[in-house]
Design an enzyme around this catalytic site. Structure first.
Site, PDB file in Angstrom:
ATOM      1  N   GLY A  88      -4.859  -3.686  -7.867  1.00  0.00           N
ATOM      2  CA  GLY A  88      -5.810  -2.632  -7.510  1.00  0.00           C
ATOM      3  C   GLY A  88      -5.117  -1.377  -7.024  1.00  0.00           C
ATOM      4  O   GLY A  88      -5.578  -0.261  -7.274  1.00  0.00           O
ATOM      5  N   ASP A  98      -7.445  -7.296   5.349  1.00  0.00           N
ATOM      6  CA  ASP A  98      -6.427  -8.211   4.819  1.00  0.00           C
ATOM      7  C   ASP A  98      -5.852  -9.092   5.929  1.00  0.00           C
ATOM      8  O   ASP A  98      -5.742 -10.314   5.783  1.00  0.00           O
ATOM      9  CB  ASP A  98      -5.310  -7.436   4.118  1.00  0.00           C
ATOM     10  CG  ASP A  98      -5.758  -6.892   2.763  1.00  0.00           C
ATOM     11  OD1 ASP A  98      -6.863  -7.252   2.315  1.00  0.00           O
ATOM     12  OD2 ASP A  98      -5.010  -6.107   2.160  1.00  0.00           O
ATOM     13  N   SER A 142       0.827  -1.212   0.000  1.00  0.00           N
ATOM     14  CA  SER A 142       0.000   0.000   0.000  1.00  0.00           C
ATOM     15  C   SER A 142       0.858   1.257   0.000  1.00  0.00           C
ATOM     16  O   SER A 142       0.585   2.208  -0.741  1.00  0.00           O
ATOM     17  CB  SER A 142      -0.913   0.014   1.231  1.00  0.00           C
ATOM     18  OG  SER A 142      -1.737  -1.114   1.251  1.00  0.00           O
ATOM     19  N   ASN A 192     -16.007  -6.576   1.957  1.00  0.00           N
ATOM     20  CA  ASN A 192     -15.062  -6.236   0.881  1.00  0.00           C
ATOM     21  C   ASN A 192     -14.050  -7.347   0.600  1.00  0.00           C
ATOM     22  O   ASN A 192     -13.316  -7.270  -0.377  1.00  0.00           O
ATOM     23  CB  ASN A 192     -14.419  -4.861   1.111  1.00  0.00           C
ATOM     24  CG  ASN A 192     -13.229  -4.891   2.033  1.00  0.00           C
ATOM     25  OD1 ASN A 192     -13.087  -5.774   2.876  1.00  0.00           O
ATOM     26  ND2 ASN A 192     -12.373  -3.900   1.892  1.00  0.00           N
ATOM     27  N   LYS A 234     -11.901  -8.577  -3.661  1.00  0.00           N
ATOM     28  CA  LYS A 234     -10.434  -8.556  -3.677  1.00  0.00           C
ATOM     29  C   LYS A 234      -9.920  -9.413  -4.838  1.00  0.00           C
ATOM     30  O   LYS A 234     -10.607  -9.599  -5.838  1.00  0.00           O
ATOM     31  CB  LYS A 234      -9.907  -9.040  -2.324  1.00  0.00           C
ATOM     32  CG  LYS A 234     -10.301  -8.139  -1.152  1.00  0.00           C
ATOM     33  CD  LYS A 234      -9.464  -6.880  -1.105  1.00  0.00           C
ATOM     34  CE  LYS A 234      -9.684  -6.096   0.170  1.00  0.00           C
ATOM     35  NZ  LYS A 234      -8.703  -5.008   0.321  1.00  0.00           N
ATOM     36  N   SER A 242     -12.188   0.038   5.882  1.00  0.00           N
ATOM     37  CA  SER A 242     -10.712   0.040   5.887  1.00  0.00           C
ATOM     38  C   SER A 242     -10.146   1.429   6.192  1.00  0.00           C
ATOM     39  O   SER A 242      -9.187   1.877   5.568  1.00  0.00           O
ATOM     40  CB  SER A 242     -10.172  -0.457   4.539  1.00  0.00           C
ATOM     41  OG  SER A 242     -10.817  -1.621   4.109  1.00  0.00           O
ATOM     42  N   ARG A 295      -2.855 -14.012  -0.635  1.00  0.00           N
ATOM     43  CA  ARG A 295      -3.209 -14.142   0.781  1.00  0.00           C
ATOM     44  C   ARG A 295      -3.815 -15.510   1.108  1.00  0.00           C
ATOM     45  O   ARG A 295      -3.641 -16.019   2.212  1.00  0.00           O
ATOM     46  CB  ARG A 295      -4.130 -13.004   1.219  1.00  0.00           C
ATOM     47  CG  ARG A 295      -3.471 -11.651   1.040  1.00  0.00           C
ATOM     48  CD  ARG A 295      -3.797 -10.626   2.081  1.00  0.00           C
ATOM     49  NE  ARG A 295      -3.125  -9.369   1.756  1.00  0.00           N
ATOM     50  CZ  ARG A 295      -1.869  -9.085   2.056  1.00  0.00           C
ATOM     51  NH1 ARG A 295      -1.126  -9.960   2.704  1.00  0.00           N
ATOM     52  NH2 ARG A 295      -1.335  -7.928   1.706  1.00  0.00           N
ATOM     53  N   LYS A 339       2.733 -11.667  -5.831  1.00  0.00           N
ATOM     54  CA  LYS A 339       2.010 -10.389  -5.856  1.00  0.00           C
ATOM     55  C   LYS A 339       2.511  -9.444  -4.766  1.00  0.00           C
ATOM     56  O   LYS A 339       2.593  -8.241  -4.974  1.00  0.00           O
ATOM     57  CB  LYS A 339       0.507 -10.641  -5.696  1.00  0.00           C
ATOM     58  CG  LYS A 339      -0.351  -9.393  -5.829  1.00  0.00           C
ATOM     59  CD  LYS A 339      -1.833  -9.748  -5.792  1.00  0.00           C
ATOM     60  CE  LYS A 339      -2.710  -8.518  -5.706  1.00  0.00           C
ATOM     61  NZ  LYS A 339      -2.710  -7.690  -6.910  1.00  0.00           N
ATOM     62  N   ARG A 341     -12.924 -13.663  -1.544  1.00  0.00           N
ATOM     63  CA  ARG A 341     -12.193 -14.298  -0.446  1.00  0.00           C
ATOM     64  C   ARG A 341     -13.111 -14.960   0.584  1.00  0.00           C
ATOM     65  O   ARG A 341     -12.712 -15.914   1.247  1.00  0.00           O
ATOM     66  CB  ARG A 341     -11.279 -13.273   0.236  1.00  0.00           C
ATOM     67  CG  ARG A 341     -10.059 -12.929  -0.608  1.00  0.00           C
ATOM     68  CD  ARG A 341      -9.225 -11.825  -0.004  1.00  0.00           C
ATOM     69  NE  ARG A 341      -7.942 -11.718  -0.693  1.00  0.00           N
ATOM     70  CZ  ARG A 341      -7.080 -10.718  -0.505  1.00  0.00           C
ATOM     71  NH1 ARG A 341      -7.371  -9.741   0.339  1.00  0.00           N
ATOM     72  NH2 ARG A 341      -5.932 -10.693  -1.165  1.00  0.00           N
TER      73      ARG A 341
END
EC number: 2.5.1.19
Length: 426
Positions: free
Chosen positions: A96, A314, A23, A337, A341, A198, A387, A412, A345
């Site tokens: 993203g 996450d 991020s 959310n 992703k 988030s 993840r 990733k 998920r």
């Protein structure tokens, strides 16, 4: 298909220096591009998402030098908006953190831009951001499905004024809008509709914008004022702190099978909300110790929790697999959310947890996990989602071990994850 077999691990111990935050890396690269002056970024994450951002910036004429190991980047800022004399098509993979901010940033200057990605990117929504940019005068057209990439931008600059943006799907939309607002022609007033998900990721954005010399007035996350006439100015050096989401796997390992595991690069001074993952482990019974730039997790019997994890989505995924080693039923709430992703998920996690014997209830925006008396080995599908692969490495702490399908999807964010994970074995 490549597979990785993880044999049972009796105890873990060790120290891991966490790679740079995804991020922060991509936000900092974009702000450095828009800034006046040269910025040296250190501890930059070397991963697919960052490579997509760097390749796009190079294609757009941004000059930078990368160190041999790709973790130091010296970038010469444009001192303003990105413009292009010829039409440009940018391929952004499934990143993203590159697609959303670049979509916004490319509306600031002049030129014609097409943004594309992998098939999964075409299923990841961007409509809330595009709607907001259009309110400020942006010309953006969807090339396939309404509300989703790929899209075409005919850039002529952004007007200022009042703009509404939905906050309930992804904080990346608000992040993208915030980062471009200072370079609009007039002051920008952003009104957030609905609950902001988030929220700690917005704190990351605001902290980095301040580091580059831009002022944002935050009215309790419901409204943001960005005065006109500002310019990003390079702070010279930016240290990218370790990725707190990536730290979660090692901290969980320490909690489940420690020993003692120390992660460095994140700590109480971190600007990332995902460090609060350590507080969740503590609630479950783990022994946690904090330093300014480190966290230590020590093993203890774990008990289930029932928590709203909207603000650490996450890292919350790691709780789902840690729950397999906790007494009782764990409930993770307010995580809709997860569904938008790298894969859905919630559905993927429920499917794979059931494979190892867990009793799972999958709701619209929650998941409930009850571990079995004895965990089963299984082949875990990873859905091209880094993840998912890293979360299910926790199954190495069961007596049966686990097989991970397509383990290289961790590229990733954490290309050498499994090598680092293996280094903790006693």
């Amino acid at each position: 298909m490549k597979q990785l077999r993880l044999e049972p691990v009796v105890q873990v111990r060790g120290e891991i220096n966490i790679p740079g935050s995804k991020s922060i890396s991509n936000r900092a690269l974009l702000l450095a591009t828009l800034a006046k002056g040269t910025t040296t970024l250190t501890n930059l994450l070397d991963s697919d998402d960052i490579r997509h951002m760097l390749a796009s910036l190079k294609q757009l004429g941004v000059e930078y030098r990368l160190s041999q190991n790709n973790t130091v980047c010296e970038l010469i800022g444009l001192g303003g908006a990105i413009s292009a004399d010829t039409a440009q098509t940018l391929f952004l993979g499934n990143a993203g953190t590159a697609m959303r901010p670049l979509c916004a940033a490319l509306t600031l200057g002049r030129g014609e831009f097409t943004l594309t990605g992998e098939p999964r990117m075409e299923e990841r929504p961007i409509g809330d951001l595009v709607d907001a940019l259009k309110q400020l005068g942006a010309n953006i057209v969807y090339l396939k499905n309404e509300g989703f990439p790929p899209l075409a931008i005919n850039a002529t600059g952004l007007n200022g004024g009042d703009v509404e943006i939905a906050g309930d799907l992804s904080s990346q939309f608000l992040t993208a809008l915030l980062m471009v607002a200072p370079l609009a022609k007039d002051s920008v007033n952003i009104h957030v509709k609905g609950e902001l998900v988030s929220k700690p990721y917005i704190d990351i954005t605001l902290a980095l914008m301040a580091q580059f010399g831009v002022q944002v007035i935050n009215h309790d996350y419901a409204r943001f004022e960005i005065p006109a006439g500002q310019q990003y100015v390079s702070p010279g050096k930016v240290l990218v702190e370790g990725d707190a989401s990536s730290a979660s796997y090692f901290l969980a390992a320490g909690a489940i099978k420690g020993g003692e595991v120390k992660v460095t690069g994140v700590g109480r001074l971190s600007i990332q909300g995902d460090v609060k993952f350590a507080d969740v482990l503590e609630k479950m019974g783990a022994d946690i110790e904090w330093g300014d730039d480190y966290i230590i997790a020590r093993g203890a019997p774990l008990t289930a929790v029932d928590l709203d994890m909207n603000h650490i989505p996450d890292a919350a995924m790691t709780i789902a697999t840690a729950a397999l080693f906790a007494k009782g039923t764990t409930t993770i709430r307010n995580i809709y959310n997860w569904r938008i992703k790298e894969t859905d998920r919630l559905a993927a996690m429920a499917t794979e947890l059931r494979k190892v014997g867990a009793l799972v209830e999958e709701g619209h925006d929650y998941i409930q996990i009850t571990p079995p008396a004895v965990l089963n080995t299984a082949e875990i599908d990873t859905y091209n989602d880094h993840r998912m692969a890293m979360c299910f490495s926790m199954m190495a702490f069961a007596n049966c071990g686990i097989t991970i399908n397509d383990p290289d999807c961790t590229s990733k964010t954490f290309p050498d994850y499994f090598a680092q994970f293996a280094s903790l074995k006693v």
